[in-house]
Design a protein around this motif. Structure first.
Motif, PDB file in Angstrom:
ATOM      1  N   ASP A 147      -0.563  -3.163 -10.578  1.00  0.00           N
ATOM      2  CA  ASP A 147      -1.144  -1.859 -10.259  1.00  0.00           C
ATOM      3  C   ASP A 147      -0.199  -0.730 -10.617  1.00  0.00           C
ATOM      4  N   ASN A 148      -0.775   0.442 -10.876  1.00  0.00           N
ATOM      5  CA  ASN A 148       0.018   1.650 -11.095  1.00  0.00           C
ATOM      6  C   ASN A 148       0.098   2.436  -9.799  1.00  0.00           C
ATOM      7  N   ARG A 149       1.184   3.167  -9.630  1.00  0.00           N
ATOM      8  CA  ARG A 149       1.311   4.028  -8.466  1.00  0.00           C
ATOM      9  C   ARG A 149       0.381   5.231  -8.621  1.00  0.00           C
ATOM     10  N   ALA A 150      -0.173   5.685  -7.513  1.00  0.00           N
ATOM     11  CA  ALA A 150      -1.130   6.794  -7.551  1.00  0.00           C
ATOM     12  C   ALA A 150      -1.044   7.546  -6.230  1.00  0.00           C
ATOM     13  N   TYR A 151      -0.521   8.769  -6.253  1.00  0.00           N
ATOM     14  CA  TYR A 151      -0.337   9.484  -4.993  1.00  0.00           C
ATOM     15  C   TYR A 151      -0.342  11.006  -5.135  1.00  0.00           C
TER      16      TYR A 151
ATOM     17  N   PHE B 136       0.839  -1.200   0.000  1.00  0.00           N
ATOM     18  CA  PHE B 136       0.000   0.000   0.000  1.00  0.00           C
ATOM     19  C   PHE B 136       0.877   1.255   0.000  1.00  0.00           C
ATOM     20  N   GLU B 137       1.892   1.262   0.826  1.00  0.00           N
ATOM     21  CA  GLU B 137       2.784   2.424   0.897  1.00  0.00           C
ATOM     22  C   GLU B 137       3.483   2.649  -0.442  1.00  0.00           C
ATOM     23  N   TYR B 138       3.935   1.590  -1.071  1.00  0.00           N
ATOM     24  CA  TYR B 138       4.588   1.735  -2.375  1.00  0.00           C
ATOM     25  C   TYR B 138       3.618   2.311  -3.411  1.00  0.00           C
ATOM     26  N   LEU B 139       2.417   1.744  -3.481  1.00  0.00           N
ATOM     27  CA  LEU B 139       1.462   2.151  -4.508  1.00  0.00           C
ATOM     28  C   LEU B 139       0.915   3.562  -4.299  1.00  0.00           C
ATOM     29  N   PHE B 140       0.737   3.964  -3.037  1.00  0.00           N
ATOM     30  CA  PHE B 140      -0.008   5.195  -2.778  1.00  0.00           C
ATOM     31  C   PHE B 140       0.769   6.243  -1.990  1.00  0.00           C
ATOM     32  N   SER B 141       2.080   6.221  -2.099  1.00  0.00           N
ATOM     33  CA  SER B 141       2.901   7.296  -1.545  1.00  0.00           C
ATOM     34  C   SER B 141       4.000   7.610  -2.553  1.00  0.00           C
ATOM     35  N   ASN B 142       4.652   8.729  -2.357  1.00  0.00           N
ATOM     36  CA  ASN B 142       5.723   9.114  -3.278  1.00  0.00           C
ATOM     37  C   ASN B 142       7.096   8.646  -2.806  1.00  0.00           C
TER      38      ASN B 142
ATOM     39  N   ARG C 218      -8.997   8.248  -4.227  1.00  0.00           N
ATOM     40  CA  ARG C 218     -10.095   7.327  -4.542  1.00  0.00           C
ATOM     41  C   ARG C 218      -9.549   5.957  -4.972  1.00  0.00           C
ATOM     42  N   THR C 219      -8.501   5.970  -5.774  1.00  0.00           N
ATOM     43  CA  THR C 219      -7.873   4.724  -6.216  1.00  0.00           C
ATOM     44  C   THR C 219      -7.343   3.939  -5.023  1.00  0.00           C
ATOM     45  N   ALA C 220      -6.709   4.626  -4.093  1.00  0.00           N
ATOM     46  CA  ALA C 220      -6.156   3.966  -2.902  1.00  0.00           C
ATOM     47  C   ALA C 220      -7.271   3.344  -2.061  1.00  0.00           C
ATOM     48  N   LEU C 221      -8.355   4.071  -1.880  1.00  0.00           N
ATOM     49  CA  LEU C 221      -9.454   3.549  -1.072  1.00  0.00           C
ATOM     50  C   LEU C 221     -10.146   2.377  -1.756  1.00  0.00           C
ATOM     51  N   LYS C 222     -10.294   2.451  -3.073  1.00  0.00           N
ATOM     52  CA  LYS C 222     -10.877   1.325  -3.812  1.00  0.00           C
ATOM     53  C   LYS C 222      -9.976   0.095  -3.679  1.00  0.00           C
ATOM     54  N   TRP C 223      -8.663   0.309  -3.707  1.00  0.00           N
ATOM     55  CA  TRP C 223      -7.711  -0.793  -3.552  1.00  0.00           C
ATOM     56  C   TRP C 223      -7.900  -1.459  -2.187  1.00  0.00           C
ATOM     57  N   LEU C 224      -8.035  -0.637  -1.142  1.00  0.00           N
ATOM     58  CA  LEU C 224      -8.263  -1.199   0.192  1.00  0.00           C
ATOM     59  C   LEU C 224      -9.588  -1.954   0.248  1.00  0.00           C
ATOM     60  N   GLU C 225     -10.641  -1.361  -0.308  1.00  0.00           N
ATOM     61  CA  GLU C 225     -11.958  -2.002  -0.294  1.00  0.00           C
ATOM     62  C   GLU C 225     -11.929  -3.332  -1.050  1.00  0.00           C
TER      63      GLU C 225
END
Length: 180
Positions: free
Chosen positions: A41-45, A17-23, A52-59
């Motif tokens: 997955d693509n990184r998004a931060y 999660f940290e890799y995908l959704f942080s810089n 929204r992408t990060a929250l969908k990933w968690l869900e």
């Protein structure tokens, strides 16, 4: 993100999660993991859509073992009520509340956000989003959303229960609203 918070699986999930959704620089992560994660997955931060992408990933991946609570959302006025609704719609099992009582409530400024803009300072120790009568939190409750605010207690395992404010339990709210 798992039922065993200190397990290797939990640490790996958190790391992903940290890799995908942080810089954070990818050199800080295991290259084998980065290759596997990047293939899926693509990184998004960078912006609201990335949140929204990060929250969908968690869900999608950890709906019963993760959570996303907005931390004092008025502090920088980054998110609107529309964003909060989207977050809750996208990830209802993950996004179910906001932290609305910032900082040390014993200090003179009750929360420490003694800023000049009324919309990003505390009012009687409460974030503007919960302090304003008829404001953001009241609107979310009025829509029938099970959306809690301080104090929020989070479960630490599947056997533990989430305890939020009365709003999360469907009971009438007994909070005191401070006009600001």
């Amino acid at each position: 993100m798992t039922d065993h918070p200190e397990s290797a699986d939990a640490l790996k999930a958190s790391n992903q999660f940290e890799y995908l959704f942080s810089n954070r620089d990818q050199n800080l992560f295991d290259p084998t993991d980065v290759a596997a994660w990047s293939a899926k997955d693509n990184r998004a931060y960078s912006n609201r859509d990335d949140a929204r992408t990060a929250l969908k990933w968690l869900e999608t991946n950890y709906p019963k073992t993760s959570y996303g609570i907005l931390n004092h959302p008025s502090r920088k006025t980054v998110y609107t009520i529309s964003d909060i609704r989207d977050f809750n719609n996208i990830a209802p099992d993950v996004v179910f509340g906001l932290e609305g009582m910032p900082g040390n409530q014993m200090e003179p400024d009750r929360g420490g956000l003694n800023l000049s803009n009324p919309k990003n300072r505390t009012h009687g120790g409460s974030d503007y989003m919960i302090a304003k009568l008829g404001g953001t939190w009241d609107a979310l409750l009025g829509e029938g959303r099970r959306f809690g605010t301080s104090p929020i207690q989070i479960r630490t395992s599947r056997s533990a229960k989430i305890a939020c404010t009365p709003a999360d339990t469907g009971q009438a709210s007994t909070r005191r609203t401070i006009r600001g």
